[in-house]
Design a protein around this motif. Sequence first.
Motif, PDB file in Angstrom:
ATOM      1  N   GLU A   8      -9.607 -48.535   6.258  1.00  0.00           N
ATOM      2  CA  GLU A   8      -9.361 -47.407   6.826  1.00  0.00           C
ATOM      3  C   GLU A   8      -8.606 -47.446   8.029  1.00  0.00           C
ATOM      4  N   ILE A   9      -7.608 -46.416   8.184  1.00  0.00           N
ATOM      5  CA  ILE A   9      -6.629 -46.531   9.365  1.00  0.00           C
ATOM      6  C   ILE A   9      -7.291 -45.709  10.393  1.00  0.00           C
ATOM      7  N   ASP A  10      -7.383 -46.161  11.575  1.00  0.00           N
ATOM      8  CA  ASP A  10      -8.018 -45.338  12.643  1.00  0.00           C
ATOM      9  C   ASP A  10      -6.717 -44.618  13.335  1.00  0.00           C
ATOM     10  N   ALA A  11      -7.066 -43.750  14.236  1.00  0.00           N
ATOM     11  CA  ALA A  11      -5.825 -42.749  15.007  1.00  0.00           C
ATOM     12  C   ALA A  11      -4.769 -43.571  15.594  1.00  0.00           C
ATOM     13  N   GLN A  12      -5.068 -44.883  15.915  1.00  0.00           N
ATOM     14  CA  GLN A  12      -4.048 -45.656  16.548  1.00  0.00           C
ATOM     15  C   GLN A  12      -3.278 -46.315  15.503  1.00  0.00           C
ATOM     16  N   GLN A  14      -4.066 -48.632  13.421  1.00  0.00           N
ATOM     17  CA  GLN A  14      -4.856 -49.836  13.172  1.00  0.00           C
ATOM     18  C   GLN A  14      -5.509 -49.786  11.967  1.00  0.00           C
ATOM     19  N   VAL A  15      -5.382 -51.078  11.125  1.00  0.00           N
ATOM     20  CA  VAL A  15      -6.131 -51.268   9.884  1.00  0.00           C
ATOM     21  C   VAL A  15      -7.292 -52.045   9.933  1.00  0.00           C
ATOM     22  N   HIS A  16      -8.324 -51.248   9.269  1.00  0.00           N
ATOM     23  CA  HIS A  16      -9.720 -51.916   9.288  1.00  0.00           C
ATOM     24  C   HIS A  16     -10.182 -52.171   7.836  1.00  0.00           C
TER      25      HIS A  16
END
Length: 69
Positions: A8-12, A14-16
């Motif tokens: 998942e890629i957050d609003a900033q 960053q890849v999780h």
Amino acid sequence: MLQTIEVEIDAQGQVHPVGLNKPLPPGRALLTLLTPPANEEALLSEAALAEDWLKPEEDAAWAYLQPVR
């Protein structure tokens, strides 16, 4: 060895990793961004359907379903 994982890629930006119980190893990777399939199908069909749907008589036929303004 090639390995595919879900992220998942957050609003900033960053890849999780999803469901991975350990951190990602350092290195390089390729990321393929997935779009919702419904959007792609709608865009592909829009041009084909526009010829029939974008007519004044179609608007008149469906007018009773539109909210009153």
